[in-house]
Design a protein around this motif. Sequence first.
Motif, PDB file in Angstrom:
ATOM      1  N   SER A 185       2.132   2.257   0.568  1.00 36.55           N
ATOM      2  CA  SER A 185       1.197   2.036   1.672  1.00 36.55           C
ATOM      3  C   SER A 185       0.732   3.378   2.216  1.00 36.55           C
ATOM      4  O   SER A 185       1.519   4.313   2.328  1.00 36.55           O
ATOM      5  CB  SER A 185       1.891   1.257   2.788  1.00 36.55           C
ATOM      6  OG  SER A 185       1.128   1.295   3.972  1.00 36.55           O
ATOM      7  N   LEU A 186      -0.513   3.458   2.579  1.00 35.28           N
ATOM      8  CA  LEU A 186      -1.025   4.602   3.335  1.00 35.28           C
ATOM      9  C   LEU A 186      -1.371   4.138   4.756  1.00 35.28           C
ATOM     10  O   LEU A 186      -0.793   4.576   5.738  1.00 35.28           O
ATOM     11  CB  LEU A 186      -2.263   5.193   2.643  1.00 35.28           C
ATOM     12  CG  LEU A 186      -2.815   6.510   3.224  1.00 35.28           C
ATOM     13  CD1 LEU A 186      -3.604   7.263   2.164  1.00 35.28           C
ATOM     14  CD2 LEU A 186      -3.707   6.285   4.422  1.00 35.28           C
ATOM     15  N   THR A 236      -1.110   1.099   6.423  1.00 33.86           N
ATOM     16  CA  THR A 236      -0.176   0.302   7.220  1.00 33.86           C
ATOM     17  C   THR A 236       0.931   1.196   7.753  1.00 33.86           C
ATOM     18  O   THR A 236       1.321   1.109   8.919  1.00 33.86           O
ATOM     19  CB  THR A 236       0.394  -0.837   6.363  1.00 33.86           C
ATOM     20  OG1 THR A 236      -0.704  -1.549   5.793  1.00 33.86           O
ATOM     21  CG2 THR A 236       1.243  -1.770   7.182  1.00 33.86           C
ATOM     22  N   HIS A 265      -1.593 -10.775   4.989  1.00 36.81           N
ATOM     23  CA  HIS A 265      -1.602  -9.414   5.538  1.00 36.81           C
ATOM     24  C   HIS A 265      -2.186  -9.493   6.958  1.00 36.81           C
ATOM     25  O   HIS A 265      -3.334  -9.113   7.197  1.00 36.81           O
ATOM     26  CB  HIS A 265      -2.445  -8.517   4.644  1.00 36.81           C
ATOM     27  CG  HIS A 265      -2.253  -7.052   4.876  1.00 36.81           C
ATOM     28  ND1 HIS A 265      -1.536  -6.531   5.934  1.00 36.81           N
ATOM     29  CD2 HIS A 265      -2.707  -5.968   4.182  1.00 36.81           C
ATOM     30  CE1 HIS A 265      -1.539  -5.217   5.882  1.00 36.81           C
ATOM     31  NE2 HIS A 265      -2.246  -4.851   4.833  1.00 36.81           N
TER      32      HIS A 265
HETATM   33  N1   CP Z   1      -5.066  -1.950   3.703  1.00 38.10           N
HETATM   34  C1   CP Z   1      -3.787  -1.588   3.572  1.00 38.10           C
HETATM   35  O1   CP Z   1      -2.874  -2.330   3.907  1.00 38.10           O
HETATM   36  O2   CP Z   1      -3.614  -0.337   3.077  1.00 38.10           O
HETATM   37  P1   CP Z   1      -2.194   0.231   2.607  1.00 38.10           P
HETATM   38  O3   CP Z   1      -1.739  -0.586   1.430  1.00 38.10           O
HETATM   39  O4   CP Z   1      -2.471   1.665   2.226  1.00 38.10           O
HETATM   40  O5   CP Z   1      -1.231   0.118   3.738  1.00 38.10           O
END
Ligand code: CP
Length: 316
Positions: free
Chosen positions: A47-48, A50, A147
Amino acid sequence: MKQFTSVHDAGNINDLINEALQLKKNVNANAELGKGKTIGLLFLNPSLRTRMSTQRAAYNLGMNVMVINLDKDSWQIEFEDGAVMNSTKSEHIKEAAGVISQYCDIVGIRCFPGLVDREKDYNEHVLNSFLKYCNKPLVSLESATRHPLQSFADMITIAETNKKNSPPKVVLTWAPHIKALPQAVPNSFAEWAVASGAEVIIAQPEGYELNTNFSKGAKIEYDQDTALRGADYIYVKNWSSYTDYGAMPEVKSSWLLTNEKLKLTNDAKVMHCLPVRRNVELSDEIIDGPNSLIQQEAGNRIIAAQTVLKKILKTL
Ligand code: CP
Protein backbone atom coordinates in the motif's frame (compact mmCIF):
# COMPACT_ATOMS: atom_id res chain seq x y z
CA MET A 1 -18.73 4.48 15.42
CA LYS A 2 -17.30 1.22 16.82
CA GLN A 3 -15.76 -0.20 13.65
CA PHE A 4 -15.42 0.69 9.97
CA THR A 5 -15.41 -2.26 7.63
CA SER A 6 -18.15 -1.41 5.14
CA VAL A 7 -20.83 1.06 4.12
CA HIS A 8 -23.03 -0.55 6.78
CA ASP A 9 -20.83 0.95 9.51
CA ALA A 10 -21.11 4.45 8.03
CA GLY A 11 -24.57 5.45 9.28
CA ASN A 12 -26.17 8.09 7.08
CA ILE A 13 -23.65 8.47 4.28
CA ASN A 14 -24.56 12.00 3.32
CA ASP A 15 -24.25 13.11 6.96
CA LEU A 16 -20.83 11.42 7.09
CA ILE A 17 -19.75 13.15 3.86
CA ASN A 18 -20.85 16.52 5.24
CA GLU A 19 -18.91 15.85 8.43
CA ALA A 20 -15.84 15.11 6.29
CA LEU A 21 -16.28 18.31 4.28
CA GLN A 22 -16.44 20.28 7.54
CA LEU A 23 -13.34 18.51 8.87
CA LYS A 24 -11.47 19.34 5.64
CA LYS A 25 -11.84 23.07 6.38
CA ASN A 26 -9.63 22.65 9.45
CA VAL A 27 -7.80 19.33 9.71
CA ASN A 28 -6.02 20.44 12.89
CA ALA A 29 -9.19 21.22 14.83
CA ASN A 30 -8.98 17.98 16.83
CA ALA A 31 -5.24 17.73 17.28
CA GLU A 32 -5.63 16.72 20.96
CA LEU A 33 -8.43 14.15 20.56
CA GLY A 34 -6.13 11.20 20.00
CA LYS A 35 -3.45 12.17 22.51
CA GLY A 36 -2.20 9.09 24.35
CA LYS A 37 -3.99 6.75 21.93
CA THR A 38 -2.25 4.40 19.51
CA ILE A 39 -3.37 3.00 16.18
CA GLY A 40 -1.75 -0.10 14.73
CA LEU A 41 -1.81 -0.32 10.93
CA LEU A 42 -1.31 -3.93 9.85
CA PHE A 43 -0.58 -4.76 6.22
CA LEU A 44 -0.74 -8.19 4.64
CA ASN A 45 -0.44 -6.56 1.18
CA PRO A 46 1.35 -3.54 -0.33
CA SER A 47 0.00 0.00 0.00
CA LEU A 48 1.08 3.57 -0.61
CA ARG A 49 -2.05 5.72 -0.22
CA THR A 50 -3.85 3.80 2.53
CA ARG A 51 -0.71 3.48 4.60
CA MET A 52 0.35 7.13 4.35
CA SER A 53 -3.09 8.76 4.42
CA THR A 54 -4.25 6.83 7.49
CA GLN A 55 -0.96 7.56 9.20
CA ARG A 56 -1.29 11.27 8.40
CA ALA A 57 -4.93 11.27 9.55
CA ALA A 58 -3.92 9.72 12.88
CA TYR A 59 -1.11 12.28 13.32
CA ASN A 60 -3.59 15.10 12.62
CA LEU A 61 -5.62 13.76 15.55
CA GLY A 62 -2.58 13.59 17.84
CA MET A 63 -2.36 9.76 17.84
CA ASN A 64 0.68 7.52 17.98
CA VAL A 65 1.00 5.22 14.97
CA MET A 66 2.58 1.79 14.62
CA VAL A 67 2.80 0.33 11.10
CA ILE A 68 3.78 -3.25 10.37
CA ASN A 69 3.92 -5.38 7.22
CA LEU A 70 2.57 -8.48 8.89
CA ASP A 71 3.49 -10.71 5.95
CA LYS A 72 7.14 -9.59 5.83
CA ASP A 73 8.20 -8.13 9.19
CA SER A 74 6.33 -10.42 11.52
CA TRP A 75 5.63 -14.16 11.85
CA GLN A 76 3.44 -15.75 9.24
CA ILE A 77 -0.05 -16.03 10.69
CA GLU A 78 -2.26 -19.11 10.72
CA PHE A 79 -5.96 -18.24 10.43
CA GLU A 80 -7.50 -21.74 10.51
CA ASP A 81 -9.06 -22.89 13.76
CA GLY A 82 -7.71 -26.25 14.85
CA ALA A 83 -4.73 -26.11 12.48
CA VAL A 84 -1.73 -28.35 13.21
CA MET A 85 0.95 -25.70 12.87
CA ASN A 86 3.80 -27.84 11.60
CA SER A 87 4.49 -25.78 8.46
CA THR A 88 5.69 -22.22 7.71
CA LYS A 89 3.05 -20.39 9.75
CA SER A 90 4.49 -19.78 13.21
CA GLU A 91 1.81 -17.76 14.99
CA HIS A 92 -1.96 -18.17 15.25
CA ILE A 93 -4.33 -15.23 14.81
CA LYS A 94 -5.68 -15.94 18.31
CA GLU A 95 -2.35 -15.08 19.94
CA ALA A 96 -1.39 -12.34 17.46
CA ALA A 97 -4.72 -10.52 17.76
CA GLY A 98 -4.65 -10.77 21.56
CA VAL A 99 -1.19 -9.22 21.65
CA ILE A 100 -2.02 -6.48 19.12
CA SER A 101 -5.15 -5.60 21.12
CA GLN A 102 -2.99 -4.88 24.16
CA TYR A 103 -0.65 -2.60 22.20
CA CYS A 104 -3.25 -0.62 20.24
CA ASP A 105 -6.43 1.37 20.90
CA ILE A 106 -7.57 1.10 17.27
CA VAL A 107 -6.45 -1.51 14.73
CA GLY A 108 -6.40 -1.16 10.93
CA ILE A 109 -5.95 -4.21 8.73
CA ARG A 110 -5.35 -4.67 4.99
CA CYS A 111 -6.01 -8.15 3.63
CA PHE A 112 -6.51 -8.81 -0.08
CA PRO A 113 -8.43 -11.83 -1.45
CA GLY A 114 -6.58 -14.87 -2.76
CA LEU A 115 -8.85 -14.87 -5.87
CA VAL A 116 -8.82 -18.69 -5.79
CA ASP A 117 -11.48 -19.71 -3.26
CA ARG A 118 -14.48 -17.42 -3.78
CA GLU A 119 -16.39 -18.63 -0.77
CA LYS A 120 -13.47 -18.06 1.55
CA ASP A 121 -12.78 -14.59 0.12
CA TYR A 122 -16.42 -13.51 0.19
CA ASN A 123 -16.75 -14.83 3.76
CA GLU A 124 -13.98 -12.36 4.64
CA HIS A 125 -12.07 -15.07 6.45
CA VAL A 126 -9.08 -12.89 7.42
CA LEU A 127 -10.98 -9.71 8.29
CA ASN A 128 -13.50 -11.69 10.33
CA SER A 129 -10.71 -13.47 12.20
CA PHE A 130 -9.39 -10.07 13.28
CA LEU A 131 -12.91 -8.94 14.17
CA LYS A 132 -13.35 -12.11 16.23
CA TYR A 133 -10.05 -12.11 18.12
CA CYS A 134 -9.12 -8.40 18.30
CA ASN A 135 -11.01 -6.67 21.06
CA LYS A 136 -10.32 -3.14 19.83
CA PRO A 137 -12.20 -1.09 17.17
CA LEU A 138 -11.21 -2.34 13.74
CA VAL A 139 -10.84 -0.29 10.57
CA SER A 140 -10.64 -2.01 7.20
CA LEU A 141 -7.73 -0.74 5.14
CA GLU A 142 -9.19 -2.83 2.26
CA SER A 143 -10.41 -6.38 2.67
CA ALA A 144 -11.19 -9.22 0.30
CA THR A 145 -14.48 -7.71 -0.87
CA ARG A 146 -14.49 -4.03 0.08
CA HIS A 147 -12.37 -0.88 0.33
CA PRO A 148 -14.55 1.43 2.43
CA LEU A 149 -11.98 4.18 3.15
CA GLN A 150 -11.38 4.50 -0.60
CA SER A 151 -15.09 4.66 -1.34
CA PHE A 152 -15.66 7.23 1.39
CA ALA A 153 -12.88 9.40 -0.12
CA ASP A 154 -14.49 8.94 -3.55
CA MET A 155 -17.86 10.14 -2.24
CA ILE A 156 -16.24 13.17 -0.60
CA THR A 157 -14.59 13.98 -3.94
CA ILE A 158 -17.86 13.73 -5.83
CA ALA A 159 -19.71 15.81 -3.22
CA GLU A 160 -17.19 18.65 -3.35
CA THR A 161 -17.04 18.79 -7.16
CA ASN A 162 -20.68 18.09 -8.12
CA LYS A 163 -22.06 21.26 -9.66
CA LYS A 164 -25.57 19.88 -10.21
CA ASN A 165 -28.41 20.41 -7.77
CA SER A 166 -29.57 16.89 -8.53
CA PRO A 167 -27.75 13.58 -7.97
CA PRO A 168 -24.96 13.04 -10.52
CA LYS A 169 -24.86 10.30 -13.13
CA VAL A 170 -21.91 8.15 -12.11
CA VAL A 171 -20.49 5.46 -14.40
CA LEU A 172 -18.28 2.78 -12.92
CA THR A 173 -16.47 1.34 -15.92
CA TRP A 174 -14.33 -1.77 -16.20
CA ALA A 175 -10.90 -1.12 -17.71
CA PRO A 176 -8.22 -3.44 -19.10
CA HIS A 177 -5.32 -4.76 -17.02
CA ILE A 178 -2.50 -7.25 -17.37
CA LYS A 179 -3.34 -9.26 -14.27
CA ALA A 180 -6.33 -10.37 -12.24
CA LEU A 181 -7.34 -7.78 -9.65
CA PRO A 182 -9.83 -8.04 -6.77
CA GLN A 183 -13.43 -6.82 -6.97
CA ALA A 184 -13.09 -4.94 -3.67
CA VAL A 185 -12.86 -1.40 -5.07
CA PRO A 186 -15.74 -1.69 -7.58
CA ASN A 187 -17.90 -3.62 -5.06
CA SER A 188 -17.40 -0.93 -2.49
CA PHE A 189 -17.72 2.00 -4.89
CA ALA A 190 -21.03 0.66 -6.19
CA GLU A 191 -22.42 0.25 -2.66
CA TRP A 192 -21.38 3.73 -1.54
CA ALA A 193 -22.42 5.51 -4.74
CA VAL A 194 -25.89 3.90 -4.69
CA ALA A 195 -26.27 4.69 -0.98
CA SER A 196 -25.30 8.33 -1.63
CA GLY A 197 -28.28 8.70 -3.95
CA ALA A 198 -26.31 8.96 -7.21
CA GLU A 199 -27.59 7.44 -10.45
CA VAL A 200 -25.13 4.58 -10.87
CA ILE A 201 -24.37 2.66 -14.05
CA ILE A 202 -21.86 -0.17 -14.11
CA ALA A 203 -20.31 -0.72 -17.53
CA GLN A 204 -18.55 -4.02 -18.01
CA PRO A 205 -17.81 -6.65 -20.66
CA GLU A 206 -19.64 -9.99 -20.53
CA GLY A 207 -18.18 -12.19 -17.80
CA TYR A 208 -17.23 -9.33 -15.46
CA GLU A 209 -20.55 -9.03 -13.57
CA LEU A 210 -20.07 -8.15 -9.92
CA ASN A 211 -21.78 -9.98 -7.07
CA THR A 212 -25.32 -8.55 -7.03
CA ASN A 213 -25.14 -8.00 -3.26
CA PHE A 214 -22.80 -5.13 -4.10
CA SER A 215 -24.15 -3.95 -7.46
CA LYS A 216 -27.85 -3.83 -6.52
CA GLY A 217 -29.36 -0.43 -7.21
CA ALA A 218 -27.01 0.15 -10.14
CA LYS A 219 -27.96 -0.22 -13.81
CA ILE A 220 -25.81 -2.73 -15.70
CA GLU A 221 -24.61 -1.86 -19.20
CA TYR A 222 -22.45 -3.98 -21.51
CA ASP A 223 -21.72 -1.26 -24.05
CA GLN A 224 -19.30 1.31 -22.68
CA ASP A 225 -20.28 4.10 -25.12
CA THR A 226 -23.96 3.75 -24.19
CA ALA A 227 -23.08 3.91 -20.49
CA LEU A 228 -20.89 6.99 -20.90
CA ARG A 229 -23.57 9.12 -22.59
CA GLY A 230 -24.39 12.06 -20.32
CA ALA A 231 -22.15 10.86 -17.47
CA ASP A 232 -21.05 13.42 -14.88
CA TYR A 233 -18.43 11.14 -13.32
CA ILE A 234 -16.55 8.14 -14.66
CA TYR A 235 -14.90 5.82 -12.16
CA VAL A 236 -12.35 3.70 -13.98
CA LYS A 237 -11.22 0.39 -12.53
CA ASN A 238 -10.20 -3.08 -13.57
CA TRP A 239 -11.53 -6.15 -11.81
CA SER A 240 -11.37 -9.85 -12.45
CA SER A 241 -14.38 -12.12 -12.95
CA TYR A 242 -16.63 -12.91 -9.99
CA THR A 243 -18.53 -15.70 -11.77
CA ASP A 244 -15.44 -17.49 -13.13
CA TYR A 245 -13.70 -16.45 -9.97
CA GLY A 246 -10.40 -14.63 -10.47
CA ALA A 247 -10.34 -15.30 -14.23
CA MET A 248 -9.87 -12.67 -16.92
CA PRO A 249 -12.33 -13.54 -19.71
CA GLU A 250 -11.15 -12.30 -23.10
CA VAL A 251 -12.41 -8.87 -24.13
CA LYS A 252 -12.26 -8.06 -27.84
CA SER A 253 -13.41 -4.41 -27.98
CA SER A 254 -11.42 -1.48 -26.56
CA TRP A 255 -12.38 -0.42 -23.06
CA LEU A 256 -9.53 2.10 -22.59
CA LEU A 257 -11.02 5.50 -21.76
CA THR A 258 -9.80 8.24 -24.15
CA ASN A 259 -10.59 11.90 -24.83
CA GLU A 260 -12.64 10.74 -27.81
CA LYS A 261 -14.89 8.69 -25.51
CA LEU A 262 -15.11 11.58 -23.04
CA LYS A 263 -16.95 13.57 -25.73
CA LEU A 264 -19.97 11.31 -25.13
CA THR A 265 -20.27 12.52 -21.54
CA ASN A 266 -21.44 15.64 -19.76
CA ASP A 267 -17.80 16.79 -19.60
CA ALA A 268 -17.38 14.02 -17.02
CA LYS A 269 -14.81 14.10 -14.28
CA VAL A 270 -12.64 11.00 -14.25
CA MET A 271 -11.71 9.10 -11.10
CA HIS A 272 -9.40 6.20 -10.28
CA CYS A 273 -8.34 4.91 -6.86
CA LEU A 274 -4.67 4.40 -7.89
CA PRO A 275 -2.27 2.79 -8.48
CA VAL A 276 -3.00 2.96 -12.21
CA ARG A 277 -1.09 1.39 -15.08
CA ARG A 278 -0.79 4.20 -17.61
CA ASN A 279 -1.91 3.40 -21.13
CA VAL A 280 -3.08 -0.05 -20.05
CA GLU A 281 -5.87 0.81 -17.63
CA LEU A 282 -6.19 4.53 -18.33
CA SER A 283 -4.64 6.74 -21.03
CA ASP A 284 -2.05 9.44 -20.36
CA GLU A 285 -4.32 12.04 -21.96
CA ILE A 286 -7.05 11.34 -19.39
CA ILE A 287 -4.81 11.05 -16.34
CA ASP A 288 -2.96 14.27 -17.19
CA GLY A 289 -6.01 16.04 -18.62
CA PRO A 290 -8.27 18.71 -17.09
CA ASN A 291 -11.08 16.27 -16.23
CA SER A 292 -8.98 14.10 -13.93
CA LEU A 293 -9.87 14.12 -10.22
CA ILE A 294 -7.32 11.46 -9.39
CA GLN A 295 -4.99 13.54 -7.22
CA GLN A 296 -7.90 15.22 -5.40
CA GLU A 297 -9.29 11.76 -4.67
CA ALA A 298 -6.00 10.58 -3.23
CA GLY A 299 -5.79 13.73 -1.09
CA ASN A 300 -9.25 13.01 0.29
CA ARG A 301 -8.03 9.67 1.59
CA ILE A 302 -6.65 11.64 4.55
CA ILE A 303 -10.01 13.33 5.13
CA ALA A 304 -11.92 10.05 4.95
CA ALA A 305 -9.56 8.29 7.36
CA GLN A 306 -9.49 11.25 9.74
CA THR A 307 -13.29 11.47 9.86
CA VAL A 308 -13.53 7.75 10.67
CA LEU A 309 -10.78 7.83 13.31
CA LYS A 310 -12.29 10.93 14.90
CA LYS A 311 -15.66 9.21 15.24
CA ILE A 312 -14.08 6.07 16.71
CA LEU A 313 -11.86 8.06 19.11
CA LYS A 314 -14.96 9.80 20.47
CA THR A 315 -16.29 6.41 21.60
CA LEU A 316 -13.11 5.36 23.49
N1 CP B 1 -6.06 3.22 -3.48
C1 CP B 1 -5.33 2.55 -2.59
O1 CP B 1 -5.84 1.92 -1.67
O2 CP B 1 -3.99 2.68 -2.77
P1 CP B 1 -2.91 1.79 -1.99
O3 CP B 1 -3.11 0.36 -2.40
O4 CP B 1 -1.58 2.33 -2.44
O5 CP B 1 -3.12 1.95 -0.52
